[in-house]
Design an enzyme around this catalytic site. Structure first.
Site, PDB file in Angstrom:
ATOM      1  N   ASP A   1      -1.706  22.026  68.923  1.00 23.69           N
ATOM      2  CA  ASP A   1      -2.507  21.067  68.161  1.00 23.69           C
ATOM      3  C   ASP A   1      -3.424  20.226  69.063  1.00 23.69           C
ATOM      4  OD1 ASP A   1       0.128  19.967  68.989  1.00 23.69           O
ATOM      5  OD2 ASP A   1      -0.518  18.130  68.035  1.00 23.69           O
TER       6      ASP A   1
ATOM      7  N   THR B   1      -0.557  16.886  62.490  1.00 24.26           N
ATOM      8  CA  THR B   1       0.847  16.690  62.102  1.00 24.26           C
ATOM      9  C   THR B   1       1.491  17.970  61.586  1.00 24.26           C
ATOM     10  OG1 THR B   1       0.197  16.063  59.864  1.00 24.26           O
ATOM     11  CG2 THR B   1       0.437  14.282  61.471  1.00 24.26           C
TER      12      THR B   1
ATOM     13  N   GLU C   1      -2.180  10.877  65.703  1.00 25.28           N
ATOM     14  CA  GLU C   1      -1.801  12.003  64.854  1.00 25.28           C
ATOM     15  C   GLU C   1      -2.782  12.092  63.685  1.00 25.28           C
ATOM     16  OE1 GLU C   1       0.384  14.418  64.921  1.00 25.28           O
ATOM     17  OE2 GLU C   1       1.997  13.838  66.305  1.00 25.28           O
TER      18      GLU C   1
HETATM   19 ZN   LIG Z   1       1.181  17.170  68.900  1.00 22.14          ZN
END
Ligand SMILES: [Zn+2]
Length: 310
Positions: free
Chosen positions: A206, A78, A140
């Site tokens: 990410d 996140t 997430e």
């Molecule tokens: Zn992402």
């Protein structure tokens, strides 16, 4: 009719809340839209029409010709703390199916029903498929991301002073059990368990190089990983003298495309190739993520293509 229905519910409630009784197994409750999936023995929600005048049966003619909407599992961090992560993912134009906090608790939050789209992937691509929100579950993970900066300079070189944050073991354990459950229920192909950076190279970084993909594979058989003996074989074959030739660069681009990444086969080490290689390194060679090919990165790519795409 209504009265007896509520009395019935009350009886079920009293029975199910009485500790001395054995647990009651509900086979099917059509009106409450809860059924047992026969293959997984788990309760799943069903969305269907509810008509005033006619009865819709869910039991007599279940079609063989169907499959799950979900084919991909995409992991994120996140880049925010727990409370801000929850706020952004529930009150803004982004979301995820699950949110895994970093508070040391046993909690995982379901923010979007699995049967609905969550808005986690954005512009994305994997193995010929675009807009992966349509066909994925998004998780997430609360993690602050990184400190430092990452810049592509005018001459094409990169300045990277980033430090990525670790994922605590308890959080990794939560991610693992959740992933395993989702992968099993939807029979997700190992090569379709992906980082956000895999499906949006350059735009997204990410869950980053600290996410323990190798551990997830070795401990839990989650996602894809190469066989070490394949990598060792390829390591001895890296064509050092040819590594900037158009044909070699095109062969690397072709292998990245074959594995699933979106890439143009330009035959030059251009910014798009660097971004894809960096995404690949975040996932499979986290000790080095500058987006520049080396023998190790190449050998790992060849080993993965051999194992999963040949
Ligand atoms: Zn992402």
């Amino acid at each position: 009719m209504k009265f007896s229905y509520y009395i019935g519910l009350l009886v079920v409630f009293i029975i199910s809340s009485c500790a001395s009784q054995p647990p009651k197994v509900i086979k099917q409750v059509v009106r409450d839209t809860v059924i047992i999936n026969q293959t997984t023995d788990r309760y799943e929600s069903v969305r269907m029409a509810k008509l005033d005048n006619f009865h819709i049966s869910t039991s007599k003619y279940p079609a063989k010709g169907q499959d799950d909407r979900v084919r991909f599992l995409i992991l994120h961090y996140t880049a925010l703390n727990d409370s801000l992560s929850m706020k952004v993912l529930t009150q803004q134009e982004v979301s995820s199916h699950y949110l895994i906090p970093n508070d040391g608790s046993d909690s995982i939050y379901l923010l979007v029903d699995e049967s609905k789209r969550s808005w986690h992937a954005g512009a994305s691509f994997w193995k010929g498929i675009n807009n992966l929100n349509f066909s994925s579950i998004g998780i997430e993970i609360v993690n602050q991301g990184y400190t430092g900066t990452f810049n592509t300079n005018a001459d094409g070189t990169i300045t990277d002073t980033r430090y990525f944050y670790d994922f605590p073991q308890k959080q990794v354990d939560k991610v693992a059990e959740l992933c395993k459950d989702i992968i099993t229920r939807y029979k997700i192909d190992p090569v379709n368990v992906l980082a956000h950076s895999d499906v949006a190279p350059g735009r997204k970084h990410d869950p980053g190089p600290k996410f323990p993909w190798k551990y997830m594979y070795e401990k839990h058989r989650i996602g894809a990983w190469y066989e070490d003996f394949h990598k060792q074989t390829y390591l001895g074959q890296f064509p050092y003298a040819e590594k900037d030739s158009m044909s070699f660069i095109q062969s690397v681009q072709a292998d990245l495309e074959k594995y699933g990444y979106e890439i143009q086969k330009t035959g030059i080490w251009d910014p798009q190739t660097q971004k894809v290689l960096q995404a690949f390194q975040y996932h499979f060679r986290p000790e080095k993520y500058d987006g520049i090919i080396d023998a190790e990165t190449w050998a790992i790519l060849k080993a993965l293509v051999l194992k999963y795409r040949s």
